[in-house]
Motif scaffolding. Sequence first.
Motif, short mmCIF file in Angstrom:
data_model
loop_
_atom_site.label_atom_id
_atom_site.label_comp_id
_atom_site.label_asym_id
_atom_site.label_seq_id
_atom_site.Cartn_x
_atom_site.Cartn_y
_atom_site.Cartn_z
N ARG A 224 -8.69 -23.13 1.64
CA ARG A 224 -8.24 -22.80 0.28
C ARG A 224 -8.44 -21.33 -0.07
NH1 ARG A 224 -7.51 -26.64 -3.60
NH2 ARG A 224 -8.40 -25.18 -5.12
N ASN A 225 -9.15 -20.58 0.75
CA ASN A 225 -9.41 -19.17 0.45
C ASN A 225 -8.25 -18.30 0.91
OD1 ASN A 225 -11.84 -20.06 -0.46
ND2 ASN A 225 -13.07 -19.02 1.07
N LEU A 226 -8.11 -17.15 0.27
CA LEU A 226 -7.09 -16.17 0.65
C LEU A 226 -7.59 -15.31 1.80
CD1 LEU A 226 -6.03 -14.87 -2.86
CD2 LEU A 226 -4.72 -16.35 -1.38
N SER A 227 -6.65 -14.83 2.61
CA SER A 227 -7.03 -13.81 3.59
C SER A 227 -7.05 -12.47 2.86
CB SER A 227 -6.06 -13.80 4.76
OG SER A 227 -4.76 -13.58 4.31
N GLN A 228 -7.88 -11.55 3.34
CA GLN A 228 -8.03 -10.27 2.68
C GLN A 228 -7.75 -9.15 3.67
OE1 GLN A 228 -11.96 -10.03 1.06
NE2 GLN A 228 -11.91 -12.13 0.34
N ASP A 229 -7.07 -8.13 3.21
CA ASP A 229 -6.84 -6.94 4.01
C ASP A 229 -7.73 -5.84 3.46
OD1 ASP A 229 -4.79 -7.81 5.83
OD2 ASP A 229 -3.50 -7.96 4.10
N ALA A 230 -8.45 -5.19 4.34
CA ALA A 230 -9.40 -4.17 3.91
C ALA A 230 -9.00 -2.80 4.43
CB ALA A 230 -10.80 -4.52 4.40
N PHE A 231 -9.29 -1.79 3.66
CA PHE A 231 -9.06 -0.42 4.08
C PHE A 231 -10.05 0.46 3.32
CE2 PHE A 231 -6.29 -1.41 0.59
CZ PHE A 231 -6.42 -0.35 -0.26
N ALA B 71 0.84 -1.21 0.00
CA ALA B 71 0.00 0.00 0.00
C ALA B 71 0.87 1.25 0.00
CB ALA B 71 -0.93 -0.01 1.21
N LYS B 72 1.93 1.25 0.80
CA LYS B 72 2.83 2.42 0.83
C LYS B 72 3.54 2.61 -0.50
CE LYS B 72 3.65 2.25 5.79
NZ LYS B 72 4.61 1.94 6.85
N GLU B 73 3.97 1.50 -1.12
CA GLU B 73 4.68 1.60 -2.40
C GLU B 73 3.78 2.10 -3.52
OE1 GLU B 73 6.25 -2.29 -3.10
OE2 GLU B 73 7.85 -2.08 -1.61
N ASN B 74 2.50 1.74 -3.46
CA ASN B 74 1.57 2.13 -4.53
C ASN B 74 0.81 3.41 -4.21
OD1 ASN B 74 2.13 -0.08 -6.26
ND2 ASN B 74 0.98 -1.38 -4.87
N GLY B 75 1.06 4.00 -3.05
CA GLY B 75 0.44 5.26 -2.71
C GLY B 75 -1.05 5.17 -2.43
N VAL B 76 -1.50 4.05 -1.87
CA VAL B 76 -2.90 3.91 -1.50
C VAL B 76 -3.01 3.83 0.01
CG1 VAL B 76 -3.57 2.79 -3.66
CG2 VAL B 76 -2.83 1.40 -1.74
N ALA B 77 -4.24 3.84 0.50
CA ALA B 77 -4.46 3.82 1.95
C ALA B 77 -3.93 2.52 2.56
CB ALA B 77 -5.95 3.96 2.25
N ILE B 78 -3.48 2.62 3.80
CA ILE B 78 -2.91 1.47 4.51
C ILE B 78 -4.06 0.62 5.06
CG2 ILE B 78 -1.48 0.78 6.46
CD1 ILE B 78 0.12 3.36 5.98
N PRO B 79 -3.95 -0.71 4.94
CA PRO B 79 -5.02 -1.59 5.44
C PRO B 79 -5.29 -1.37 6.93
CG PRO B 79 -3.48 -2.84 4.12
CD PRO B 79 -2.90 -1.47 4.29
N THR B 80 -6.57 -1.44 7.29
CA THR B 80 -6.95 -1.24 8.69
C THR B 80 -7.51 -2.49 9.34
OG1 THR B 80 -9.12 -0.49 7.94
CG2 THR B 80 -7.47 1.20 8.36
N LYS B 81 -7.90 -3.49 8.55
CA LYS B 81 -8.41 -4.72 9.13
C LYS B 81 -8.10 -5.89 8.21
CE LYS B 81 -13.12 -4.34 7.35
NZ LYS B 81 -14.53 -4.26 7.69
N MET B 82 -8.15 -7.08 8.77
CA MET B 82 -7.88 -8.29 8.01
C MET B 82 -9.09 -9.21 8.11
SD MET B 82 -4.79 -11.00 8.51
CE MET B 82 -3.69 -10.68 7.16
N ILE B 83 -9.50 -9.76 6.99
CA ILE B 83 -10.61 -10.70 6.96
C ILE B 83 -10.01 -12.09 6.81
CG2 ILE B 83 -12.69 -11.43 5.74
CD1 ILE B 83 -12.96 -8.48 4.87
N LEU B 84 -10.21 -12.91 7.82
CA LEU B 84 -9.61 -14.24 7.82
C LEU B 84 -10.39 -15.17 6.90
CD1 LEU B 84 -8.88 -14.55 11.62
CD2 LEU B 84 -7.36 -13.79 9.81
N PRO B 85 -9.69 -16.12 6.26
CA PRO B 85 -10.39 -17.03 5.35
C PRO B 85 -11.31 -17.99 6.10
CG PRO B 85 -8.09 -17.66 5.58
CD PRO B 85 -8.26 -16.37 6.31
N ILE B 86 -12.45 -18.28 5.50
CA ILE B 86 -13.40 -19.22 6.10
C ILE B 86 -12.96 -20.65 5.83
CG2 ILE B 86 -15.80 -20.01 6.05
CD1 ILE B 86 -16.54 -17.14 5.23
#
Length: 112
Positions: free
Chosen positions: A91-98, A73-88
């Motif tokens: 096989r699913n990916l974890s997701q970082d949301a901001f 996020a810092k390298e691409n100049g976007v907002a820094i993630p504020t929370k993480m969504i754990l995979p259910i």
Amino acid sequence: MFYAKKIHHWLWRWHIIAGLISLPFILLLSVTGVIYLLKADYEQQTYRSITQVTPSVSYLTYQQQLDIAQKAAKENGVAIPTKMILPIKPRNLSQDAFRQKAIPLWILIREM
């Protein structure tokens, strides 16, 4: 008696007019509500190739994943993630949301 009957007809006429005026809004809310209700199922099917992976032998901890997302996020100049969504599922990916300008954005972390 005549006056009460006149008021009764007047009230029913305005009741019908008000119903006809509000009908497009009610239909619009109904359609958008159905779309919002089915959004998760649609996204699950659409993004299956992105969100499901084959597990590898080495795993990243959640802290390592968050660090990678924050660095990206810092390298691409976007907002820094504020929370993480754990995979259910495993096989699913974890997701970082901001949020950026009140729009939720997601970062999917895939181990390379």
